[in-house]
Design an enzyme around this catalytic site. Structure first.
Site, PDB file in Angstrom:
ATOM      1  N   CYS A 156       0.852  -1.196   0.000  1.00 29.08           N
ATOM      2  CA  CYS A 156       0.000   0.000   0.000  1.00 29.08           C
ATOM      3  C   CYS A 156       0.884   1.240   0.000  1.00 29.08           C
ATOM      4  O   CYS A 156       1.528   1.549   1.016  1.00 29.08           O
ATOM      5  CB  CYS A 156      -0.909  -0.029   1.232  1.00 29.08           C
ATOM      6  SG  CYS A 156      -1.798   1.508   1.496  1.00 29.08           S
ATOM      7  N   CYS A 165       0.015   3.953   2.497  1.00 26.08           N
ATOM      8  CA  CYS A 165       0.282   3.604   3.908  1.00 26.08           C
ATOM      9  C   CYS A 165       1.786   3.640   4.189  1.00 26.08           C
ATOM     10  O   CYS A 165       2.213   4.131   5.217  1.00 26.08           O
ATOM     11  CB  CYS A 165      -0.210   2.196   4.248  1.00 26.08           C
ATOM     12  SG  CYS A 165      -1.799   1.769   3.569  1.00 26.08           S
ATOM     13  N   ASP A 166       2.581   3.094   3.296  1.00 31.58           N
ATOM     14  CA  ASP A 166       4.002   2.851   3.604  1.00 31.58           C
ATOM     15  C   ASP A 166       4.984   3.697   2.789  1.00 31.58           C
ATOM     16  O   ASP A 166       6.192   3.588   2.982  1.00 31.58           O
ATOM     17  CB  ASP A 166       4.330   1.359   3.362  1.00 31.58           C
ATOM     18  CG  ASP A 166       3.503   0.465   4.270  1.00 31.58           C
ATOM     19  OD1 ASP A 166       3.179   0.916   5.375  1.00 31.58           O
ATOM     20  OD2 ASP A 166       3.183  -0.669   3.875  1.00 31.58           O
TER      21      ASP A 166
END
Ligand code: NAP
Length: 305
Positions: free
Chosen positions: A133, A136-137
């Site tokens: 993701c 997200c990361d």
């Protein structure tokens, strides 16, 4: 055990829209969600194609608002993990970390999770160079070199997102044509994303963290190593249907067979959003499913009287 008219599993746009519509029809409703309102949508920083938000909307925020809107009309939200579902019982029984619940109808809104590469070391390298993701990361790879694998909208969006953070972004795709919408192609060029066509990731090279990926040219079979700090795997999604296998009809890819009415092969059980068979998996089509499922759940309940 508390019996609800409509028990929704999954608090993404499909699940919370089903809850909103069912609650507004005066039905008792609970939504069981394991992580956070919005489901997959919550991991998207900007959603540009949900109507009504010309400047885009944060996926997490939209998820929260959908949940609050359903709650405003009486839907309950229960945060917990569903461990078992007996969809063939009457009423249907859902067991969870927060206790057991029963539903005269059940709406399955469990969505889908990212497909893995299936390569040795992949699990172990999660959080150490292997990610699924970008929003997200991505921050963990600021000023680093990353590979995005895949040729669909997710891969291209991830590559564009990462190109604003990373020193270098490669997009590795197994064919010579993207599956992603044409609108993205120019953006990839403008953002300096280097596309490696006809290439498969065949191994993950590591020390403590990922150090490189091995790529195979699918036409020549030639292999080479591409040094990188991270790989974002964006090769599609797998429907989250493990709890329901054997209880209702799934298609060959594991999606729950249901048409626009969202009725599944089990009376009183409906499937909405990414987990059901459909051509276009988007926030708006998931939300539309929620409205349809609530309508047909209400009809089912009336016929049971
Ligand atoms: P997708 O459209 O199914 O694309 C998956 C990509 O991964 C394809 O390019 C596929 O290659 C490749 N692939 C699949 N298995 C592979 C494997 N084992 N090894 C290497 N490559 C593999 O999935 P997605 O991009 O996650 O999108 C899912 C759905 O969400 C789609 O309907 C998409 O349009 C939608 N979506 C929309 C937006 C948006 O509109 N803003 C954003 C994200 C997602 P091939 O092309 O060769 O099959």
């Amino acid at each position: 055990m508390k019996i609800y008219d409509v028990l929704v599993i999954g608090g993404g746009p499909g699940g919370n829209t089903a809850a909103l519509y069912a609650a507004r029809s005066g039905l008792s409703v609970a939504v069981l969600e394991k992580l956070s309102a919005g489901g997959q949508m919550a991991t998207t920083s900007v959603i540009d194609n949900y109507p009504g938000f010309p400047d885009g909307v944060d996926g997490f925020e939209l998820g929260q608002q959908m949940e609050q809107q359903a709650q405003k009309y009486g839907a309950e939200t229960i945060y917990g993990e569903v461990t078992e579902a007996d969809l063939l019982a009457e009423p249907k029984v859902i067991r969870s970390s927060e206790g057991d619940f029963a539903g005269r109808t059940v709406v399955l809104a469990t969505g889908a999770y990212p497909r893995e590469l299936g390569l040795p070391g992949e699990q172990d390298l999660r959080g150490r160079g292997v990610a699924y993701c970008a929003t997200c990361d991505g921050m963990m790879f600021r000023d680093k070199t990353v590979v995005v694998n895949g040729g669909g909208n997710t891969a291209v969006e991830d590559a564009l997102y990462l190109s604003r953070l990373c020193a270098k972004v490669y997009l590795v795709h197994r064919r010579d044509q993207l599956r992603a919408s044409a609108v993205y192609r120019r953006a990839l060029d403008e953002q300096g994303v280097e596309i490696l066509w006809n290439s498969r990731v065949t191994a993950l090279k590591r020390e403590k963290r990922l150090t490189a990926v091995e790529l195979e040219d699918v036409k020549t079979g030639e292999k080479r190593e591409l040094p990188c700090d991270g790989i974002f795997v964006a090769i599609g999604r797998v429907p989250d249907t493990g709890l329901f296998t054997g209880q209702l009809e799934l298609d060959s890819a594991g999606y729950i067979v249901a048409d626009e009415s969202c009725r599944t092969s089990v009376p009183g059980v409906f499937a909405v959003g990414d987990v059901r068979t459909k051509a276009v998996r988007q926030v708006i089509t998931a939300a539309a499913d929620g409205a349809n499922a609530a309508h047909f759940a209400e009809e089912y309940l009336l016929n049971q009287l």
